[in-house]
Design a protein around this motif. Structure first.
Motif, PDB file in Angstrom:
ATOM      1  N   ALA A 193     -16.320 116.136 -94.733  1.00 13.85           N
ATOM      2  CA  ALA A 193     -17.716 116.579 -94.766  1.00 13.85           C
ATOM      3  C   ALA A 193     -18.566 115.697 -93.860  1.00 13.85           C
ATOM      4  N   ARG A 194     -19.603 116.296 -93.311  1.00 13.89           N
ATOM      5  CA  ARG A 194     -20.535 115.586 -92.434  1.00 13.89           C
ATOM      6  C   ARG A 194     -21.964 115.952 -92.808  1.00 13.89           C
ATOM      7  N   MET A 195     -22.906 115.171 -92.294  1.00 19.85           N
ATOM      8  CA  MET A 195     -24.306 115.397 -92.642  1.00 19.85           C
ATOM      9  C   MET A 195     -24.908 116.540 -91.830  1.00 19.85           C
ATOM     10  N   HIS A 196     -24.542 116.626 -90.540  1.00 19.48           N
ATOM     11  CA  HIS A 196     -25.101 117.644 -89.665  1.00 19.48           C
ATOM     12  C   HIS A 196     -23.989 118.383 -88.951  1.00 19.48           C
ATOM     13  N   ALA A 197     -24.249 119.652 -88.629  1.00 19.41           N
ATOM     14  CA  ALA A 197     -23.338 120.429 -87.783  1.00 19.41           C
ATOM     15  C   ALA A 197     -23.760 120.268 -86.328  1.00 19.41           C
ATOM     16  N   PRO A 198     -22.838 120.502 -85.383  1.00 21.87           N
ATOM     17  CA  PRO A 198     -23.244 120.491 -83.968  1.00 21.87           C
ATOM     18  C   PRO A 198     -24.377 121.488 -83.753  1.00 21.87           C
ATOM     19  N   ASN A 199     -25.372 121.084 -82.998  1.00 25.94           N
ATOM     20  CA  ASN A 199     -26.555 121.919 -82.828  1.00 25.94           C
ATOM     21  C   ASN A 199     -27.095 121.721 -81.418  1.00 25.94           C
ATOM     22  N   THR A 200     -27.231 122.810 -80.684  1.00 27.09           N
ATOM     23  CA  THR A 200     -27.715 122.720 -79.304  1.00 27.09           C
ATOM     24  C   THR A 200     -29.234 122.794 -79.222  1.00 27.09           C
ATOM     25  N   GLU A 201     -29.900 123.003 -80.362  1.00 30.09           N
ATOM     26  CA  GLU A 201     -31.354 123.143 -80.354  1.00 30.09           C
ATOM     27  C   GLU A 201     -32.064 121.881 -80.840  1.00 30.09           C
ATOM     28  N   ASN A 202     -31.610 121.316 -81.949  1.00 33.49           N
ATOM     29  CA  ASN A 202     -32.285 120.151 -82.522  1.00 33.49           C
ATOM     30  C   ASN A 202     -31.775 118.856 -81.905  1.00 33.49           C
ATOM     31  N   THR A 204     -30.594 115.010 -81.896  1.00 35.60           N
ATOM     32  CA  THR A 204     -29.888 114.125 -82.806  1.00 35.60           C
ATOM     33  C   THR A 204     -30.597 112.769 -82.860  1.00 35.60           C
ATOM     34  N   PHE A 205     -30.088 111.892 -83.736  1.00 40.44           N
ATOM     35  CA  PHE A 205     -30.626 110.528 -83.795  1.00 40.44           C
ATOM     36  C   PHE A 205     -30.541 109.854 -82.430  1.00 40.44           C
ATOM     37  N   ILE A 206     -29.398 110.000 -81.756  1.00 42.37           N
ATOM     38  CA  ILE A 206     -29.225 109.332 -80.465  1.00 42.37           C
ATOM     39  C   ILE A 206     -30.136 109.938 -79.408  1.00 42.37           C
ATOM     40  N   ASP A 207     -30.367 111.252 -79.477  1.00 44.62           N
ATOM     41  CA  ASP A 207     -31.298 111.873 -78.535  1.00 44.62           C
ATOM     42  C   ASP A 207     -32.696 111.291 -78.694  1.00 44.62           C
ATOM     43  N   ARG A 208     -33.129 111.117 -79.949  1.00 46.81           N
ATOM     44  CA  ARG A 208     -34.455 110.544 -80.181  1.00 46.81           C
ATOM     45  C   ARG A 208     -34.500 109.078 -79.769  1.00 46.81           C
ATOM     46  N   LEU A 209     -33.370 108.400 -79.894  1.00 41.78           N
ATOM     47  CA  LEU A 209     -33.315 106.992 -79.504  1.00 41.78           C
ATOM     48  C   LEU A 209     -33.551 106.811 -78.013  1.00 41.78           C
ATOM     49  N   ILE A 210     -32.960 107.678 -77.205  1.00 43.17           N
ATOM     50  CA  ILE A 210     -33.057 107.492 -75.745  1.00 43.17           C
ATOM     51  C   ILE A 210     -34.116 108.387 -75.113  1.00 43.17           C
ATOM     52  N   GLY A 211     -34.655 109.338 -75.882  1.00 44.87           N
ATOM     53  CA  GLY A 211     -35.731 110.167 -75.364  1.00 44.87           C
ATOM     54  C   GLY A 211     -35.289 111.343 -74.532  1.00 44.87           C
ATOM     55  N   LEU A 212     -34.025 111.703 -74.615  1.00 46.10           N
ATOM     56  CA  LEU A 212     -33.499 112.885 -73.928  1.00 46.10           C
ATOM     57  C   LEU A 212     -32.213 113.304 -74.609  1.00 46.10           C
ATOM     58  N   ARG A 213     -31.746 114.487 -74.288  1.00 38.84           N
ATOM     59  CA  ARG A 213     -30.548 115.001 -74.933  1.00 38.84           C
ATOM     60  C   ARG A 213     -29.310 114.397 -74.260  1.00 38.84           C
ATOM     61  N   LEU A 214     -28.601 113.533 -74.980  1.00 36.26           N
ATOM     62  CA  LEU A 214     -27.486 112.805 -74.381  1.00 36.26           C
ATOM     63  C   LEU A 214     -26.417 113.754 -73.855  1.00 36.26           C
ATOM     64  N   SER A 215     -26.180 114.855 -74.538  1.00 38.54           N
ATOM     65  CA  SER A 215     -25.144 115.792 -74.088  1.00 38.54           C
ATOM     66  C   SER A 215     -25.458 116.374 -72.716  1.00 38.54           C
ATOM     67  N   ASP A 216     -26.740 116.353 -72.313  1.00 44.11           N
ATOM     68  CA  ASP A 216     -27.123 116.835 -70.987  1.00 44.11           C
ATOM     69  C   ASP A 216     -27.052 115.739 -69.935  1.00 44.11           C
ATOM     70  N   PHE A 217     -26.927 114.488 -70.390  1.00 42.58           N
ATOM     71  CA  PHE A 217     -26.897 113.339 -69.472  1.00 42.58           C
ATOM     72  C   PHE A 217     -25.762 112.407 -69.878  1.00 42.58           C
ATOM     73  N   SER A 218     -24.562 112.959 -69.948  1.00 40.84           N
ATOM     74  CA  SER A 218     -23.430 112.191 -70.462  1.00 40.84           C
ATOM     75  C   SER A 218     -23.097 110.987 -69.586  1.00 40.84           C
ATOM     76  N   ASN A 219     -23.584 110.971 -68.348  1.00 39.91           N
ATOM     77  CA  ASN A 219     -23.346 109.808 -67.487  1.00 39.91           C
ATOM     78  C   ASN A 219     -24.038 108.560 -68.013  1.00 39.91           C
ATOM     79  N   LEU A 220     -24.949 108.723 -69.000  1.00 43.89           N
ATOM     80  CA  LEU A 220     -25.620 107.568 -69.580  1.00 43.89           C
ATOM     81  C   LEU A 220     -24.811 106.896 -70.678  1.00 43.89           C
ATOM     82  N   THR A 221     -23.759 107.551 -71.151  1.00 43.42           N
ATOM     83  CA  THR A 221     -23.039 107.007 -72.306  1.00 43.42           C
ATOM     84  C   THR A 221     -22.489 105.597 -72.077  1.00 43.42           C
ATOM     85  N   PRO A 222     -22.064 105.223 -70.853  1.00 41.96           N
ATOM     86  CA  PRO A 222     -21.595 103.834 -70.706  1.00 41.96           C
ATOM     87  C   PRO A 222     -22.666 102.786 -71.010  1.00 41.96           C
ATOM     88  N   PHE A 223     -23.926 103.161 -70.919  1.00 38.47           N
ATOM     89  CA  PHE A 223     -25.006 102.218 -71.189  1.00 38.47           C
ATOM     90  C   PHE A 223     -25.396 102.198 -72.668  1.00 38.47           C
TER      91      PHE A 223
END
Length: 302
Positions: A193-202, A204-223
């Protein structure tokens, strides 16, 4: 693919309410220094707890609270697994840091490094040995602890170049994320079980942390990803996680552990997976868990 198993709101509230129902009692600690500022903002402050006896210098455990990078504070009960270090000859330092949405990553990481520099500069006044430091954290705080420890000495992650700072010799991370874009893949693999399902609209915590949708800017993950910053010289790491954690999948710990021992050797990491504890579980403060923590810290700091 099977539909994700999602927790109900009531189940989620129960998980996060367990530590919230606890309180931190430091009345028995005689030597403490509260709200020491290491920066200009209100949250840029730390609390220092020293053993009641002895002149030091003491090895220090610096704790970073969780809360999705957007909540929590340095007086949270999340520090309970570590506060008993004062009875074992450790200084314990609870570090506050600025929160989303007032800041974005890496500003909270810069806060951690600023606290380390302040502690280095003031170590003698507070009987702390700046060369025997452990960074510890829970959830979001574990992420910041790992990133600070794995990138120490790298100006791009520090915020200030070439400034004297503490030496991080060990890390204890509790249920922290290490590879953000793989979290739902991990739940898909386990079927847990998990807290959230994959969602392309809302966002995530990490998106709010960096101020953009990480899945759209995956080149940032090394940072952002601790697992991408493992190198042969990182400090020793104890990874504590619950197998059925619905917020951060346990494979975040097991895959990071495998990466560390592959790059650094088996002596550099210890893995502690509980079949009982979940996310933000008070059980991490149980006697057996605390003993594992301080056995590890004594090995690497004393």
């Amino acid at each position: 693919m099977a539909q994700p198993i999602l927790l109900t709101k009531e189940q989620i509230d129960e998980i996060f309410g367990r530590f919230a129902a606890l309180s931190l009692d430091t009345s028995g600690i005689r030597r403490k220094f509260i709200d020491c500022p290491y920066g200009a903002e209100r949250r840029q402050a730390l609390d220092i707890y020293l053993p009641n006896d002895g002149s030091g210098p003491f090895p220090a455990v610096l704790f970073l609270h969780g809360g999705g990078w957007a909540a929590g504070n340095k007086k949270d009960a999340q520090i309970l697994p570590f506060i008993g270090g004062v009875e074992r000859g450790f200084a314990v330092v609870s570090v506050g840091y600025r929160l989303v949405p007032d800041i974005r990553y890496p500003e909270n990481l810069y806060d951690v490094n600023a606290a380390l520099r302040w502690l280095h500069d003031n170590a003698e006044s507070y009987l702390i040995d700046p060369d025997r430091i452990a960074l510890c954290g829970a959830s979001a705080g574990a992420h910041l602890a790992m990133m600070a420890a794995f990138t120490q000495g790298q100006p791009a992650f520090d915020g200030v170049a070439d400034a004297p700072t503490c030496t991080i010799r060990a890390v204890v991370e509790q249920y922290g994320p290490s590879d953000f874009l793989k979290q739902h893949q991990h739940y898909d693999a386990s079927g847990y079980a998990r807290m959230h399902a994959p969602n392309t609209e809302n966002w995530t915590f990490i998106d709010r942390l960096i101020g953009l949708r990480l899945s759209d800017f995956s080149n940032l993950t090394p940072f952002i990803n601790p697992i991408a910053n493992v190198h042969p010289d990182i400090p020793a790491v104890l990874l504590q996680h619950g197998r059925y954690d619905p917020v951060v999948p346990y494979q975040q710990a097991t895959e990071l552990y495998e990466k560390i021992i592959t790059v650094c050797g088996k002596e550099r990491a210890a893995l502690d997976i509980s079949d009982t504890y979940t996310h933000a579980d008070p059980g991490f403060a149980d006697a057996d868990s605390v003993e594992r923590i301080f056995s590890f810290l004594s090995q690497h700091l004393k």
